[in-house]
Design an enzyme around this catalytic site. Structure first.
Site, PDB file in Angstrom:
ATOM      1  CB  SER A  48      -1.106   0.055   1.229  1.00 33.13           C
ATOM      2  OG  SER A  48      -1.216   1.117   1.630  1.00 33.13           O
TER       3      SER A  48
ATOM      4  CG  HIS B 287      -4.147  -1.604  -1.592  1.00 37.00           C
ATOM      5  ND1 HIS B 287      -5.066  -2.329  -2.093  1.00 37.00           N
ATOM      6  CD2 HIS B 287      -4.350  -0.842  -0.473  1.00 37.00           C
ATOM      7  CE1 HIS B 287      -6.027  -1.905  -1.152  1.00 37.00           C
ATOM      8  NE2 HIS B 287      -5.698  -1.134  -0.184  1.00 37.00           N
TER       9      HIS B 287
ATOM     10  CG  ASP C 273      -4.991   2.384   0.967  1.00 39.70           C
ATOM     11  OD1 ASP C 273      -6.000   1.598   0.893  1.00 39.70           O
ATOM     12  OD2 ASP C 273      -3.938   1.878   1.501  1.00 39.70           O
TER      13      ASP C 273
ATOM     14  CG  MET D 188      -7.985   7.241   2.782  1.00 45.65           C
ATOM     15  SD  MET D 188      -7.192   7.075   4.161  1.00 45.65           S
ATOM     16  CE  MET D 188      -6.546   5.652   4.107  1.00 45.65           C
TER      17      MET D 188
ATOM     18  CG  HIS E  43      -9.253   0.316  -0.285  1.00 44.91           C
ATOM     19  ND1 HIS E  43      -8.495  -0.070   0.908  1.00 44.91           N
ATOM     20  CD2 HIS E  43     -10.460   0.198  -0.114  1.00 44.91           C
ATOM     21  CE1 HIS E  43      -9.561  -0.101   1.625  1.00 44.91           C
ATOM     22  NE2 HIS E  43     -10.829  -0.003   1.369  1.00 44.91           N
TER      23      HIS E  43
ATOM     24  CG  MET F 295     -11.046   3.339   2.392  1.00 44.59           C
ATOM     25  SD  MET F 295      -9.497   3.242   3.258  1.00 44.59           S
ATOM     26  CE  MET F 295      -8.526   3.054   1.709  1.00 44.59           C
TER      27      MET F 295
ATOM     28  CG  MET G  95     -11.716  -3.028   5.529  1.00 46.01           C
ATOM     29  SD  MET G  95     -10.235  -2.597   4.386  1.00 46.01           S
ATOM     30  CE  MET G  95      -9.519  -1.416   5.498  1.00 46.01           C
TER      31      MET G  95
ATOM     32  N   GLY H 198      -8.649   4.139   7.308  1.00 47.72           N
ATOM     33  CA  GLY H 198      -8.608   5.744   7.523  1.00 47.72           C
ATOM     34  C   GLY H 198      -6.799   5.814   7.726  1.00 47.72           C
ATOM     35  CG  PHE H 199      -5.157   7.044  10.150  1.00 45.00           C
ATOM     36  CD1 PHE H 199      -4.958   7.968  10.015  1.00 45.00           C
ATOM     37  CD2 PHE H 199      -6.605   6.870  10.825  1.00 45.00           C
ATOM     38  CE1 PHE H 199      -5.571   9.104  10.056  1.00 45.00           C
ATOM     39  CE2 PHE H 199      -7.384   7.838  11.101  1.00 45.00           C
ATOM     40  CZ  PHE H 199      -6.750   9.340  10.719  1.00 45.00           C
ATOM     41  N   GLY H 200      -2.884   4.019   8.110  1.00 41.29           N
ATOM     42  CA  GLY H 200      -1.865   2.833   7.942  1.00 41.29           C
ATOM     43  C   GLY H 200      -1.309   2.578   9.435  1.00 41.29           C
ATOM     44  N   GLY H 201      -0.604   1.478   9.760  1.00 44.79           N
ATOM     45  CA  GLY H 201       0.076   1.382  10.857  1.00 44.79           C
ATOM     46  C   GLY H 201      -0.760   0.779  12.202  1.00 44.79           C
TER      47      GLY H 201
ATOM     48  CG  ASP I 236      -6.485  -2.778   3.266  1.00 45.15           C
ATOM     49  OD1 ASP I 236      -5.298  -2.467   3.623  1.00 45.15           O
ATOM     50  OD2 ASP I 236      -7.034  -1.963   2.448  1.00 45.15           O
ATOM     51  N   GLY I 237      -4.793  -4.484   6.443  1.00 45.83           N
ATOM     52  CA  GLY I 237      -4.558  -3.851   7.724  1.00 45.83           C
ATOM     53  C   GLY I 237      -3.760  -4.523   8.485  1.00 45.83           C
TER      54      GLY I 237
ATOM     55  N   GLY J 279       1.193  -2.234   3.991  1.00 45.47           N
ATOM     56  CA  GLY J 279       1.776  -0.904   3.895  1.00 45.47           C
ATOM     57  C   GLY J 279       3.271  -0.792   4.748  1.00 45.47           C
ATOM     58  CB  SER J 280       3.719   0.014   8.397  1.00 46.39           C
ATOM     59  OG  SER J 280       2.424  -0.651   8.850  1.00 46.39           O
TER      60      SER J 280
HETATM   61  C1  DX5 Z   1      -6.141   1.317   5.729  1.00 42.87           C
HETATM   62  C2  DX5 Z   1      -5.753   1.186   4.328  1.00 42.87           C
HETATM   63  C3  DX5 Z   1      -4.626   0.138   4.226  1.00 42.87           C
HETATM   64  C4  DX5 Z   1      -3.314   0.486   4.831  1.00 42.87           C
HETATM   65  C5  DX5 Z   1      -2.292  -0.745   5.248  1.00 42.87           C
HETATM   66  O1  DX5 Z   1      -7.531   2.302   5.798  1.00 42.87           O
HETATM   67  O2  DX5 Z   1      -6.850   0.567   3.626  1.00 42.87           O
HETATM   68  O3  DX5 Z   1      -4.424  -0.187   2.957  1.00 42.87           O
HETATM   69  O4  DX5 Z   1      -2.583   1.341   4.403  1.00 42.87           O
HETATM   70  O5  DX5 Z   1      -1.716  -0.222   5.989  1.00 42.87           O
HETATM   71  P1  DX5 Z   1      -0.760  -1.172   7.166  1.00 42.87           P
HETATM   72  O6  DX5 Z   1      -0.289  -2.444   6.208  1.00 42.87           O
HETATM   73  O7  DX5 Z   1       0.238  -0.483   7.562  1.00 42.87           O
HETATM   74  O8  DX5 Z   1      -1.828  -1.468   8.111  1.00 42.87           O
HETATM   75 ZN    ZN Z   2      -6.345  -0.170   1.644  1.00 47.42          ZN
END
Ligand code: DX5
Ligand code: ZN
Length: 229
Positions: free
Chosen positions: A12, A37, A39, A41, A70, A72, A141, A146-149, A176-177, A198-199
């Site tokens: 991501s 991927h 994202d 938002m 994706h 959102m 999900m 909304g946020f990574g990590g 995802d997540g 992502g992270s």
């Molecule tokens: C969350 C996103 C994910 C997110 C995944 O809202 O849809 O794609 O970036 O990030 P990690 O792998 O860091 O949870």
């Molecule tokens: Zn995503």
């Protein structure tokens, strides 16, 4: 896009350098990513804002493989054509984003993209029971979007239920997540084939030093493959 159930790692770019998306996409692909991927938002459906179709179009030429968008956002329908024209291979909308997800999935396919449907952690598998022949991908999900990590939320039961509901249909299950080498085996065992991370992919590396991306991708893939049944 051909269909198979092998494990696909989809970094991501939410965790990438936002000033350098093109080079980041090329770097993760060169380091073994299967899909990229993306994202999107809107600060309304989720409490964070990223970017829209113009950025997707700018990124597109830097991705050789699958561009997995994706959404959102709410509403979704007025923007489907713009994301399809931006070159998205997969466009995923949330079942919670509006009253007419059935129409949304029809519109995504009508625009020439693969149609994905995403489920928030609080939404049951049964929400897609009447959508299985209209969808190419179900995104489970494992964080609140909304946020990574964020910390992984175990949705293994939901994944198993969806895998049984899908049967022989050519429908991907994407997670995802909070996916990393520790959580990947759980979701792969339950029946997932597309792992967004992502992270866990971008940590430790950069465009100037991309080797850690490769090590991170391999670690997730090996962890997932080791237990895939
Ligand atoms: C969350 C996103 C994910 C997110 C995944 O809202 O849809 O794609 O970036 O990030 P990690 O792998 O860091 O949870
Ligand atoms: Zn995503």
């Amino acid at each position: 896009m051909t269909f198979d159930r092998s494990i696909k790692i989809a970094p991501s770019i939410l965790a990438a350098d936002f000033a350098n998306f093109g080079a980041e996409c090329a770097a993760v692909e060169a380091q073994g990513a299967d899909w990229v991927h993306v994202d999107v938002m809107d600060g309304h459906f989720v409490p964070n804002i990223t970017f829209g179709p113009a950025t997707c179009a700018a990124i597109r030429p830097h991705i050789k493989g699958v561009m997995d968008v994706h959404l959102m956002i709410a509403p979704v329908d007025p923007y489907i054509d713009a994301f399809a024209q931006a070159g998205a291979d997969v466009i995923t909308a949330h079942v919670e984003a509006g009253p007419h997800i059935h129409r949304t999935l029809q519109a995504i396919r009508g625009a020439g993209a693969k149609a994905g449907v995403a489920l928030n952690p609080g939404t049951p598998a049964e929400a897609v029971a009447h959508l299985l022949d209209l969808t190419d991908l179900i995104c489970v999900m494992t964080v609140n979007p909304g946020f990574g990590g964020q910390k992984f939320i175990d949705m293994s039961d939901k994944i198993r239920t969806l895998r049984a509901m899908i049967g022989d249909r050519p429908v991907h299950i994407e997670i995802d997540g909070g996916v990393d080498a520790k959580t990947a085996p759980l979701v792969a065992q339950a029946g997932a084939d597309v792992l967004v991370a992502g992270s866990a992919v971008f940590r430790g590396g950069s465009v100037a030093n991309p080797a850690p991306y490769g090590e991170n991708i391999r670690a997730i893939r090996q962890a997932a493959d080791g237990t895939y049944v």
